[in-house]
Design a protein around this motif. Structure first.
Motif, PDB file in Angstrom:
ATOM      1  N   LYS A 631       0.814  -1.222   0.000  1.00 25.56           N
ATOM      2  CA  LYS A 631       0.000   0.000   0.000  1.00 25.56           C
ATOM      3  C   LYS A 631       0.846   1.270   0.000  1.00 25.56           C
ATOM      4  N   ALA A 632       2.157   1.109   0.051  1.00 27.70           N
ATOM      5  CA  ALA A 632       3.025   2.264   0.262  1.00 27.70           C
ATOM      6  C   ALA A 632       3.541   2.899  -1.019  1.00 27.70           C
ATOM      7  N   TYR A 633       3.599   2.130  -2.107  1.00 24.78           N
ATOM      8  CA  TYR A 633       4.250   2.617  -3.320  1.00 24.78           C
ATOM      9  C   TYR A 633       3.374   2.394  -4.548  1.00 24.78           C
ATOM     10  N   PHE A 634       3.626   3.218  -5.567  1.00 22.30           N
ATOM     11  CA  PHE A 634       2.816   3.162  -6.782  1.00 22.30           C
ATOM     12  C   PHE A 634       3.656   2.918  -8.044  1.00 22.30           C
ATOM     13  N   GLY A 635       4.963   3.026  -7.936  1.00 20.61           N
ATOM     14  CA  GLY A 635       5.824   2.767  -9.089  1.00 20.61           C
ATOM     15  C   GLY A 635       5.798   3.855 -10.136  1.00 20.61           C
ATOM     16  N   CYS A 636       5.394   5.063  -9.737  1.00 23.71           N
ATOM     17  CA  CYS A 636       5.398   6.179 -10.684  1.00 23.71           C
ATOM     18  C   CYS A 636       5.651   7.475  -9.929  1.00 23.71           C
ATOM     19  N   HIS A 637       6.123   8.464 -10.647  1.00 25.50           N
ATOM     20  CA  HIS A 637       6.436   9.774 -10.066  1.00 25.50           C
ATOM     21  C   HIS A 637       6.467  10.748 -11.229  1.00 25.50           C
ATOM     22  N   THR A 638       5.413  11.520 -11.405  1.00 27.36           N
ATOM     23  CA  THR A 638       5.286  12.397 -12.573  1.00 27.36           C
ATOM     24  C   THR A 638       5.239  13.846 -12.120  1.00 27.36           C
ATOM     25  N   ASP A 639       6.234  14.637 -12.541  1.00 26.74           N
ATOM     26  CA  ASP A 639       6.338  16.045 -12.156  1.00 26.74           C
ATOM     27  C   ASP A 639       5.526  16.927 -13.095  1.00 26.74           C
ATOM     28  N   ILE A 640       4.771  17.853 -12.520  1.00 24.41           N
ATOM     29  CA  ILE A 640       3.961  18.798 -13.301  1.00 24.41           C
ATOM     30  C   ILE A 640       4.359  20.206 -12.880  1.00 24.41           C
ATOM     31  N   THR A 641       4.853  21.001 -13.825  1.00 26.28           N
ATOM     32  CA  THR A 641       5.428  22.313 -13.532  1.00 26.28           C
ATOM     33  C   THR A 641       4.522  23.449 -13.988  1.00 26.28           C
ATOM     34  N   ILE A 642       4.403  24.470 -13.142  1.00 23.81           N
ATOM     35  CA  ILE A 642       3.770  25.728 -13.556  1.00 23.81           C
ATOM     36  C   ILE A 642       4.886  26.669 -13.989  1.00 23.81           C
ATOM     37  N   PRO A 643       4.946  27.091 -15.244  1.00 22.26           N
ATOM     38  CA  PRO A 643       6.024  27.993 -15.679  1.00 22.26           C
ATOM     39  C   PRO A 643       5.892  29.363 -15.015  1.00 22.26           C
ATOM     40  N   TYR A 644       7.011  30.048 -14.883  1.00 20.87           N
ATOM     41  CA  TYR A 644       7.010  31.359 -14.228  1.00 20.87           C
ATOM     42  C   TYR A 644       5.968  32.304 -14.818  1.00 20.87           C
ATOM     43  N   ARG A 645       5.777  32.240 -16.140  1.00 16.67           N
ATOM     44  CA  ARG A 645       4.858  33.191 -16.780  1.00 16.67           C
ATOM     45  C   ARG A 645       3.409  32.974 -16.354  1.00 16.67           C
ATOM     46  N   GLU A 646       3.089  31.786 -15.823  1.00 10.77           N
ATOM     47  CA  GLU A 646       1.723  31.519 -15.364  1.00 10.77           C
ATOM     48  C   GLU A 646       1.611  31.563 -13.844  1.00 10.77           C
ATOM     49  N   LEU A 647       2.676  32.039 -13.186  1.00  8.70           N
ATOM     50  CA  LEU A 647       2.744  31.979 -11.729  1.00  8.70           C
ATOM     51  C   LEU A 647       2.493  33.352 -11.115  1.00  8.70           C
ATOM     52  N   GLY A 648       1.477  33.437 -10.265  1.00  5.20           N
ATOM     53  CA  GLY A 648       1.159  34.694  -9.606  1.00  5.20           C
ATOM     54  C   GLY A 648       1.831  34.849  -8.262  1.00  5.20           C
ATOM     55  N   LEU A 649       1.886  33.753  -7.479  1.00  6.91           N
ATOM     56  CA  LEU A 649       2.362  33.893  -6.114  1.00  6.91           C
ATOM     57  C   LEU A 649       2.802  32.554  -5.529  1.00  6.91           C
ATOM     58  N   ILE A 650       3.924  32.593  -4.817  1.00  4.41           N
ATOM     59  CA  ILE A 650       4.295  31.521  -3.894  1.00  4.41           C
ATOM     60  C   ILE A 650       4.618  32.197  -2.574  1.00  4.41           C
TER      61      ILE A 650
END
Length: 684
Positions: A631-650
């Motif tokens: 139950k601990a692992y899924f065998g995948c890791h997919t990164d999804i990035t918000i580019p700076y031009r679409e970023l308002g605030l962190i």
């Protein structure tokens, strides 16, 4: 050549030679069987001619002609009338037999690489399979779908003993050196060597090899050193003993042999022998459309996508149990080799025209039951592998370079990429530490999009018990994950809630338009995109290729990318949509769905350069490994990035509600980080 196998192959080819001339099956199937028979005979002739060394006398032009002929049937310009195309196969051969004969056709095409490697067993078994299916169509009554399916089922099931075992051995045994010998012994200035791998060779591979041949050896040495030194440093920073290891798996795309040759020499100086295996060609060893291992060009990405669900032909509970049994037996057989394997060193490429797949109704899709079985198989396979190639003892490195297809600025972009891959790690280490020091005071991070990007997401952070000795974020400079430029953590799932949006992103070579993923307590709650006409199609696309058939996945990673130099280069050359996630993830905040970055090694202490231990290595899901590892692992890791031009605030949110802005309107505003903005100046 083994005498018994040679005799079996001779008998089979004699029979197939007659099939090419016969008229004993219904007219509707005649063209299919004749064309497939002709292809098989060409492969049997090829294996004999290559075994005699005739290829050494071929001119470059002859190699190119032969390579085109081997792959021409599935190339985009011919694909509409190829039996490898499930839509055409169903149209020509009917609903009952079209799809399954298309599966057989695709499986038989594996003979190409079998011929180059002299794999008589695979070729013979495929010949005999073809004859068995053909014989069914010679009967007075047409075979049912079930009859053909059972023949193919037992072919895959019976021969999985060897094919799966061989695949596991390929990953750990340096004596299987087909590719290594070509890389280390061929004259790399003579481009005929590229065709001896048996892969499809496009202009990308040819031009890449030509370009690298034009560079001085010092430049090649520098590039290879960044690659191999990153691998070594990964062991040092992870406090893992590299001296216990004897092999390293190198994965790359053909055309880069000058760099790979030098990398092999560097690894050997570290005491590591290379294992370089080919991307799988048989359905039983493939993972959907992905190509893992060394590879040439994809002759047709739509063909690969059309066949990603081919395991639907044979995937059932009995097969899963059989394959897992084979995997266990194989690892036990090769356990001594597995124990000393150090992990992969991957050289990725980017710059090809982005691929937007078409969904074909005729292509195989896993049923809901089969999807669950596929998840079960992947999870158990992962657990078995980790028992023999231990996560806490292995490491990896990944680097990426452009290919000529990226455009007329290729050479400039290549030089720029070398620069990006060799940025001043001390500068990034210092600036990123400033960000980490701020985030370590927070209980959560709030991320907002801007303009049409509707991202509104709160990521919950773990609690630091001793800030003097502990930290939440890893300070990632150029070691295992090249280039430098991110700080990342495994977030707390409870309290991580909101919506992640991005207008366009490429994940595992597939395009997603207007991607939206909603999280509730750190788990994927809902998702959609704008690729297809219906919501059902869009959800199915994400479920298959991002969630890998899981009902949900956790947010395994939250990171802030700091590599504004890479972002500026992408904007300057207009290549943002062609960058691999390896670079794209450094160009804004990113969120990974799936396992954490520390999966299978959570109990191994990891430290930042400042000496603090990174304690955020687990989440509520991965902690389940202590009671039920399945139950601990899924065998995948997919990164999804918000580019700076679409970023308002962190902004970081402290326990008393204070908010500290890190990035605003795509620019770094946290004191001590503004130097990163210099690369962004002039982009607006």
């Amino acid at each position: 050549m083994d005498e018994l196998m040679t005799e079996r192959l001779q008998l089979a080819t004699d029979r197939i030679r007659r099939i090419e001339q016969e008229d004993t099956v219904p007219q509707i199937y005649l063209d299919y069987f004749r064309k497939t028979a002709a292809f098989i005979l060409k492969m049997t002739e090829l294996v004999h001619s290559l075994a005699k060394g005739e290829g050494d006398c071929y001119s470059l032009e002859k190699w190119q002609k032969m390579n085109y002929e081997l792959y021409s049937d599935i190339l985009p310009e011919n694909y509409d009338t190829s039996y490898g195309n499930p839509a055409f196969a169903v149209k020509e051969l009917g609903e009952v037999h079209g799809r399954i004969l298309c599966f057989l056709y695709a499986e038989i095409r594996a003979m190409i690489v079998d011929a180059f490697e002299g794999n008589l067993e695979d070729i013979t078994e495929l010949c005999e399979l073809f004859i068995e299916v053909y014989n069914c169509f010679e009967e007075e009554e047409l075979p049912t779908y079930r009859q053909i399916q059972q023949i193919l089922y037992w072919y895959v099931s019976d021969y999985s003993d060897r094919m799966v075992t061989d695949r596991i051995r390929e990953a750990v045994d340096p004596s299987l050196d087909f590719a290594v010998r070509l890389i280390m012994e061929e004259d790399l200035s003579d481009l005929r060597y590229l065709y001896k791998f048996g892969e499809y060779i496009s202009e990308n591979e040819l031009e890449m090899a030509r370009y690298l041949n034009s560079l001085p050896q010092e430049e090649i040495d520098k590039i290879a050193s960044v690659f191999t030194e990153g691998y070594r440093i990964g062991f040092v920073l992870g406090k893992k003993d590299l001296s216990k290891k004897k092999t390293v798996n190198i994965r790359y795309t053909l055309g880069f042999e000058r760099i790979i040759r030098r990398a092999v020499e560097n690894f050997r100086e570290m005491g590591l022998q290379p294992v370089i295996y080919r991307a799988a060609v048989h359905s039983v060893n493939r993972r959907q459309h992905e190509r893992i291992g060394y590879q040439g060009a994809a002759a047709n990405k739509q063909y690969d996508y059309d066949h990603k669900g081919d395991s639907a032909v044979y995937l059932d509970k009995a097969f899963v149990e059989r394959k897992l049994g084979v995997i266990r037996t194989a690892y036990e057989k090769y356990k001594e080799l597995a124990y000393v394997h150090a992990g992969p060193a991957c050289m990725e490429t980017f710059g090809e025209e982005p691929f937007v797949p078409k969904n074909r109704d005729a292509a195989y899709r896993l049923s809901e039951k089969q999807q669950k079985l596929a998840v079960e198989l992947a999870n158990e396979n992962m657990q078995i592998t980790n028992r023999y190639i231990r996560g806490e003892e292995r490491s990896f490195t990944i680097i990426a370079f452009p290919v000529p297809e990226i455009g007329s600025d290729f050479e400039e972009i290549f030089r720029e990429t070398v620069k990006i891959n060799t940025l001043d790690y001390q500068l990034y280490q210092r600036i990123q530490q400033t960000i980490i020091d701020t985030l370590d005071t927070a209980v959560a991070v709030h991320i907002l999009g801007k303009g049409k990007n509707a991202t509104d997401l709160t990521v919950r952070l773990k609690e630091l018990k001793d800030p003097r000795k502990e930290t939440l974020f890893e300070n990632c400079v150029a070691d295992v994950n090249i280039p430098a430029g991110e700080v990342f953590t495994s977030p707390e799932l409870s309290g991580t809630t909101g919506k992640l949006c991005v207008s366009e992103v490429y994940l595992n070579e597939l395009c997603y338009k207007d991607l939206v993923i909603e999280f509730e307590d750190g788990m994927v709650k809902d998702y959609t995109c704008g690729n297809f006409d219906t919501g059902e199609e869009n959800r199915a696309y994400i479920r298959e290729n991002v969630l890998y058939h899981h009902d949900t996945l956790p947010m395994g990673e939250f990171a802030i990318g700091t590599n504004t130099t890479a972002y500026a280069a992408a904007e300057k050359y207009g290549i943002s949509n062609k960058l691999p996630i390896l670079i794209a993830e450094k160009m804004g905040p990113h969120f990974a769905v799936g396992d954490t970055c520390y999966s299978w090694a959570e109990d191994t202490a990891v430290y930042n350069p400042d000496g603090k231990e990174i304690i955020a290595r687990d989440n509520e899901i991965s902690l389940q490994r202590k009671t039920d590892v399945s139950k601990a692992y899924f065998g995948c890791h997919t990164d999804i990035t918000i580019p700076y031009r679409e970023l308002g605030l962190i902004e970081a949110i402290t326990g008393d509600g204070h908010r500290i802005t890190v990035i605003e309107n795509g620019r770094f505003v946290l004191p001590g980080t503004q130097e990163l903005n210099s690369a962004l100046d002039g982009l607006e």
